[in-house]
Motif scaffolding. Sequence first.
Motif, PDB file in Angstrom:
ATOM      1  N   ILE A  30      82.248  39.850  65.709  1.00 26.66           N
ATOM      2  CA  ILE A  30      82.938  39.570  64.443  1.00 26.66           C
ATOM      3  C   ILE A  30      84.131  38.683  64.763  1.00 26.66           C
ATOM      4  CG2 ILE A  30      84.177  40.578  62.484  1.00 26.66           C
ATOM      5  CD1 ILE A  30      82.694  43.288  63.399  1.00 26.66           C
ATOM      6  N   LEU A  49      79.379  38.364  61.944  1.00 28.98           N
ATOM      7  CA  LEU A  49      80.223  38.281  60.746  1.00 28.98           C
ATOM      8  C   LEU A  49      81.398  37.384  61.066  1.00 28.98           C
ATOM      9  CD1 LEU A  49      81.142  39.066  57.890  1.00 28.98           C
ATOM     10  CD2 LEU A  49      82.238  41.086  58.887  1.00 28.98           C
ATOM     11  N   VAL A 114      88.024  45.384  58.829  1.00 31.59           N
ATOM     12  CA  VAL A 114      86.906  45.071  59.715  1.00 31.59           C
ATOM     13  C   VAL A 114      86.854  46.096  60.847  1.00 31.59           C
ATOM     14  CG1 VAL A 114      86.151  43.428  61.493  1.00 31.59           C
ATOM     15  CG2 VAL A 114      86.646  42.625  59.195  1.00 31.59           C
ATOM     16  N   ALA A 118      83.519  48.348  60.938  1.00 28.95           N
ATOM     17  CA  ALA A 118      82.559  47.662  61.810  1.00 28.95           C
ATOM     18  C   ALA A 118      81.536  48.647  62.373  1.00 28.95           C
ATOM     19  CB  ALA A 118      83.292  46.964  62.950  1.00 28.95           C
ATOM     20  N   SER A 122      80.561  47.079  68.209  1.00 29.69           N
ATOM     21  CA  SER A 122      81.128  45.832  67.686  1.00 29.69           C
ATOM     22  C   SER A 122      82.308  45.388  68.528  1.00 29.69           C
ATOM     23  CB  SER A 122      81.622  46.020  66.244  1.00 29.69           C
ATOM     24  OG  SER A 122      80.554  46.178  65.360  1.00 29.69           O
ATOM     25  N   VAL A 124      85.605  42.614  67.844  1.00 27.69           N
ATOM     26  CA  VAL A 124      86.288  41.770  66.873  1.00 27.69           C
ATOM     27  C   VAL A 124      87.187  40.803  67.632  1.00 27.69           C
ATOM     28  CG1 VAL A 124      87.847  41.732  64.878  1.00 27.69           C
ATOM     29  CG2 VAL A 124      86.280  43.664  65.197  1.00 27.69           C
TER      30      VAL A 124
END
Length: 154
Positions: A30, A49, A114, A118, A122, A124
């Motif tokens: 992400i 994303l 997020v 998430a 994940s 980020v």
Amino acid sequence: MKVPLGILVPENQTQKNQIQKHLSENQYLITVGDRTTEKMIDFELIPSLQIVDGQEKRKKRIPPKLENATELTVDNPPAEITPQSIELIKKAFTLNSPVRILVNGEEDLLVLPVCVYAPENSVVMYGQPHEGLVIVNITPEIRNKAQTLLDLME
């Protein structure tokens, strides 16, 4: 968001091989921010994303190019996190990747929801202005910290 939520990779070390050291197989990537998203696409690390606002350091720019992405749009004023933004982020996690959310306003603080919503496995990534790239592996501790910060904003 002055204190990074994760590992800070200094600006002069944000090369593909340095970033890959922090990624594991099949991680859900992400990105939040135009420059971060563009950099990952250039490195052929396509984020599942992407949240962009067409700006970098408050200056207009063209969002990074990406083929075959599902594009969603949301209004999110600067220094805010709207309920609509949170709902759209949740929805984005249910769609086939890649998904891009184009924000009318500012996307910076959307790192918080997020991190809360998430999927497992994940990571980020977002930019820390004038410092580098922040890489956050989503853990229960990070979710709790992000939720606490979100609660303080209400």
